[in-house]
Design an enzyme around this catalytic site. Structure first.
Site, PDB file in Angstrom:
ATOM      1  N   TYR A  97      43.440  99.297 137.274  1.00  0.00           N
ATOM      2  CA  TYR A  97      44.006  97.839 137.385  1.00  0.00           C
ATOM      3  C   TYR A  97      44.400  97.587 138.790  1.00  0.00           C
ATOM      4  O   TYR A  97      43.666  97.884 139.652  1.00  0.00           O
ATOM      5  CB  TYR A  97      45.703  98.273 136.639  1.00  0.00           C
ATOM      6  CG  TYR A  97      46.331  97.030 136.169  1.00  0.00           C
ATOM      7  CD1 TYR A  97      45.998  95.775 136.003  1.00  0.00           C
ATOM      8  CD2 TYR A  97      47.630  97.235 136.312  1.00  0.00           C
ATOM      9  CE1 TYR A  97      46.802  94.829 135.533  1.00  0.00           C
ATOM     10  CE2 TYR A  97      48.499  96.049 136.190  1.00  0.00           C
ATOM     11  CZ  TYR A  97      48.074  94.785 135.772  1.00  0.00           C
ATOM     12  OH  TYR A  97      48.852  93.799 135.536  1.00  0.00           O
ATOM     13  N   LYS A 170      43.650  95.585 131.797  1.00  0.00           N
ATOM     14  CA  LYS A 170      45.123  95.211 131.362  1.00  0.00           C
ATOM     15  C   LYS A 170      44.962  95.832 129.758  1.00  0.00           C
ATOM     16  O   LYS A 170      46.258  96.276 129.367  1.00  0.00           O
ATOM     17  CB  LYS A 170      45.265  93.890 131.252  1.00  0.00           C
ATOM     18  CG  LYS A 170      45.309  93.269 132.573  1.00  0.00           C
ATOM     19  CD  LYS A 170      46.173  91.881 132.660  1.00  0.00           C
ATOM     20  CE  LYS A 170      47.481  92.149 132.944  1.00  0.00           C
ATOM     21  NZ  LYS A 170      48.238  90.963 133.408  1.00  0.00           N
ATOM     22  N   ASP A 242      44.511  85.173 133.801  1.00  0.00           N
ATOM     23  CA  ASP A 242      43.939  84.520 134.943  1.00  0.00           C
ATOM     24  C   ASP A 242      43.130  83.250 134.629  1.00  0.00           C
ATOM     25  O   ASP A 242      41.977  83.243 135.163  1.00  0.00           O
ATOM     26  CB  ASP A 242      43.224  85.419 135.367  1.00  0.00           C
ATOM     27  CG  ASP A 242      43.906  86.682 136.069  1.00  0.00           C
ATOM     28  OD1 ASP A 242      44.977  86.435 136.699  1.00  0.00           O
ATOM     29  OD2 ASP A 242      43.388  87.894 136.216  1.00  0.00           O
ATOM     30  N   THR A 300      50.266  79.009 139.571  1.00  0.00           N
ATOM     31  CA  THR A 300      50.518  79.314 138.349  1.00  0.00           C
ATOM     32  C   THR A 300      51.881  80.465 138.136  1.00  0.00           C
ATOM     33  O   THR A 300      52.803  80.367 137.676  1.00  0.00           O
ATOM     34  CB  THR A 300      49.543  80.052 137.542  1.00  0.00           C
ATOM     35  OG1 THR A 300      48.375  79.241 137.408  1.00  0.00           O
ATOM     36  CG2 THR A 300      49.688  80.689 136.163  1.00  0.00           C
ATOM     37  N   ALA A 301      51.811  81.355 139.163  1.00  0.00           N
ATOM     38  CA  ALA A 301      52.898  82.381 139.113  1.00  0.00           C
ATOM     39  C   ALA A 301      54.133  81.785 139.733  1.00  0.00           C
ATOM     40  O   ALA A 301      55.128  82.029 139.079  1.00  0.00           O
ATOM     41  CB  ALA A 301      52.372  83.503 140.120  1.00  0.00           C
ATOM     42  N   ASN A 414      49.062  89.636 145.588  1.00  0.00           N
ATOM     43  CA  ASN A 414      48.549  90.648 145.521  1.00  0.00           C
ATOM     44  C   ASN A 414      46.975  90.327 145.556  1.00  0.00           C
ATOM     45  O   ASN A 414      46.560  89.078 145.116  1.00  0.00           O
ATOM     46  CB  ASN A 414      48.430  91.763 144.450  1.00  0.00           C
ATOM     47  CG  ASN A 414      48.477  91.073 142.971  1.00  0.00           C
ATOM     48  OD1 ASN A 414      47.546  90.151 142.755  1.00  0.00           O
ATOM     49  ND2 ASN A 414      49.397  91.382 142.232  1.00  0.00           N
TER      50      ASN A 414
END
Length: 560
Positions: A97, A170, A242, A300-301, A414
């Site tokens: 991941y 995921k 994503d 988006t986040a 990240n």
């Protein structure tokens, strides 16, 4: 573990990762299944196989080599792969991941091997998507589809069909943390083209070498895909992953009430961030409704987190208007302001009026930057989702810490090299007072002679339990109340909620128990809202969780 029956024999059986046990096949199974001569003499336990895999893994050099080893194991023996992950979670999770999967995605054109375990749906498949999905499932039941169009991967943008690796990673986390049966999960990449010219020009890129579908053509393809999912896998949970900013929000808004649907980049990231803010507030003794929050990064986040914080502030007693007034969003053009061209309608909801910022200094281009916002707003919470490495400079952090006793600082971008600041710097610049959690893993930091573990805001603490509960109770949709229940359950398990010097996330070793706590809270919330098709009471919901749980252990395989 129930006995599994199969018509496969010999090499065909060993090629099936769901049935293959390798050297763990018993002498009787070897005789009846045509495996004699295809395996070494020794009959080994799963534990011995894990020990061998670990010894091999430890001898590998780079993280990419370790990633390839893990993927080869997944393609050959599903049970061994998941047991290997479970027994060595601290070492393996960062490999399968984030952050290593990001590097693997960027090398997809060079490293891809078939079969990969993924499902690739191209634009040309649109008229027959239902049939292609049936073929991909090979007659098996599917509880969850994890789908991406790979436009917004891990802070590295459009990666074409290489995004299938994030789906595979995921789904491994779903099984590892929550106990999903891996054979009932389906990873899907929607190959709608790519706008990364280097991929279009690369003769080794195995996807559609054309620009991405846009507008009505894109929406029609998504609609056809969702219709095919509903026809082939009725009741299955659709996990969006994503997608680009605009498409991510629009797809979720369009389909979340049509079928069980969840976007981890929006709802999962937001849930984890809100859980951390809630826990840190409790640890610092600061009422949630008193916070002033700056979010640096309005993608988006960032927008998802901001909307989640609005809900959190509202649940603390503020009106929606007052709650939104507590949040300040900054993107590449500076503080969001009314009158600007803001691509995302969600981001536009946080734009400030020019009257509010009349006293703010602007740069030569008329923008209001992060340092000025921090100086004027004096935030108690600073969140980074910008992928701008080093954006939380010493000047910014010291200015914040001068006005706040226990500043909550969350550099969530990240991979690691894109973090807005390192925990070591944040703690040094605040004299050890900052409450810090990050989006990528960082080493512990020495503060006043004591080692302080840095909590990683890893979505694996939330989305596996949320998704598992939704599937187990047959949720008709994933409601906001279910997400709220998930983040509340997570916040209660964060050590920093009772001690401001403790980490703002549990350890990875606790991820299974945390996922279970999240799943129980979500399942009960679904029942309370009348959304659970398979459970009428909280007790029935818990029973459904127990019944749905899968463990990586070998069962007998019987020839038919």
């Amino acid at each position: 573990m129930p006995t599994r029956q199969t018509r496969l024999r010999g090499r065909h059986l060993l090629a099936d990762p769901a049935l293959n046990k390798g050297t763990a096949f018993s002498p009787r199974e070897r005789r009846e299944l045509g495996l004699e001569g295809l395996l070494p003499e020794a009959v080994e336990t799963l534990e011995t196989q894990v020990a061998r895999a670990w010894a091999c893994f430890g001898g590998l050099g780079s993280d990419l080599e370790k990633f390839r080893f893990a993927q080869a194991l997944r393609r050959t023996n599903s049970t061994l792969f998941h047991r290997f992950l479970a027994d060595h979670i601290d070492d393996l999770l960062p490999i399968v991941y984030t952050p290593t999967v990001g590097a693997a995605i960027q090398r997809f054109s060079l490293d891809h091997q078939s079969p990969s375990g993924g499902v690739y749906l191209a634009c040309s498949d649109q008229p027959r998507l239902e049939g292609v999905l049936r073929q991909a499932a090979a007659g098996g039941a599917v509880d969850l589809i994890l789908v991406t169009d790979a436009e917004g991967i891990l802070g590295i943008g459009d990666q074409g069909i290489g995004g299938i690796e994030i789906c595979l990673g995921k789904l491994a986390v779903y099984t590892l943390c929550a106990g999903f049966d891996p054979q009932r999960l389906l990873p899907v990449v929607l190959d709608v083209g790519t706008n990364r010219q280097s991929l279009i020009d690369d003769p080794l890129y195995p996807g559609c070498r054309q620009p991405r579908l846009q507008g009505s053509a894109y929406d029609a393809f998504i609609a056809a895909f969702v219709a095919a999912v509903q026809a082939v896998f009725p009741g299955a949970l659709l996990h969006w992953e994503d997608f680009g900013v605009a498409n991510a929000h629009r797809n979720l808004a369009t389909y979340r009430h049509q079928l069980p649907s969840f976007n981890d980049d929006i709802q999962g990231t937001r849930g984890v961030a809100c859980a951390v803010v809630l826990a840190a507030s409790r640890g610092a003794g600061v009422p949630v409704e008193d916070h002033r929050i700056v979010v640096f990064g309005a993608g988006t986040a960032g927008c998802g987190i901001a909307e989640g914080l609005v809900r959190l502030l509202q649940r603390s007693g503020l009106s929606e208007q007052r709650a939104r007034g507590r949040l300040w969003l900054i993107d590449r053009e500076g503080l969001l302001l009314e009158g600007q061209t803001i691509a995302s309608p969600l981001a536009a909801r946080f734009a400030r009026s020019t009257e509010e910022v009349s006293g703010f200094e602007r740069d030569a281009d008329g923008r209001i930057g992060l340092l000025e916002v921090v100086s004027q707003v004096r935030p108690t919470v600073l969140i980074g989702t910008s992928t701008v490495a080093g954006a939380f400079s010493r000047a910014v952090v010291e200015r914040m810490a001068a006005a706040v006793e226990k500043p909550i600082i969350l550099p969530l971008s990240n991979p690691t090299q894109l973090a807005e600041a390192t925990p070591a710097d944040l703690l040094a610049w605040t004299g050890g007072r900052a409450l810090v959690a990050t989006g990528s893993p960082f080493a512990p930091v020495l503060v006043d002679g004591l080692e302080r573990r840095i909590g990683q805001c890893n979505n694996c603490f939330l989305y596996p339990g949320l998704g598992f509960a939704a599937v187990a109770v047959g949720a008709r949709e994933v409601s906001e109340a279910m997400v709220d229940a998930a983040l509340e359950a997570l916040a209660e398990r964060i050590p920093g909620s009772s001690d401001p010097t403790a980490p703002l996330m549990p350890t990875l070793a606790e991820v299974g128990s945390v996922a279970r706590a999240v799943a129980e809270a979500v399942a009960k919330a679904a029942v309370n809202e009348g959304l659970a098709r398979l459970a009428a009471t909280p007790a029935e919901a818990i029973e459904r969780l127990d019944q749905a749980s899968w463990e990586p252990v070998y069962g007998a395989v019987e020839a038919v």
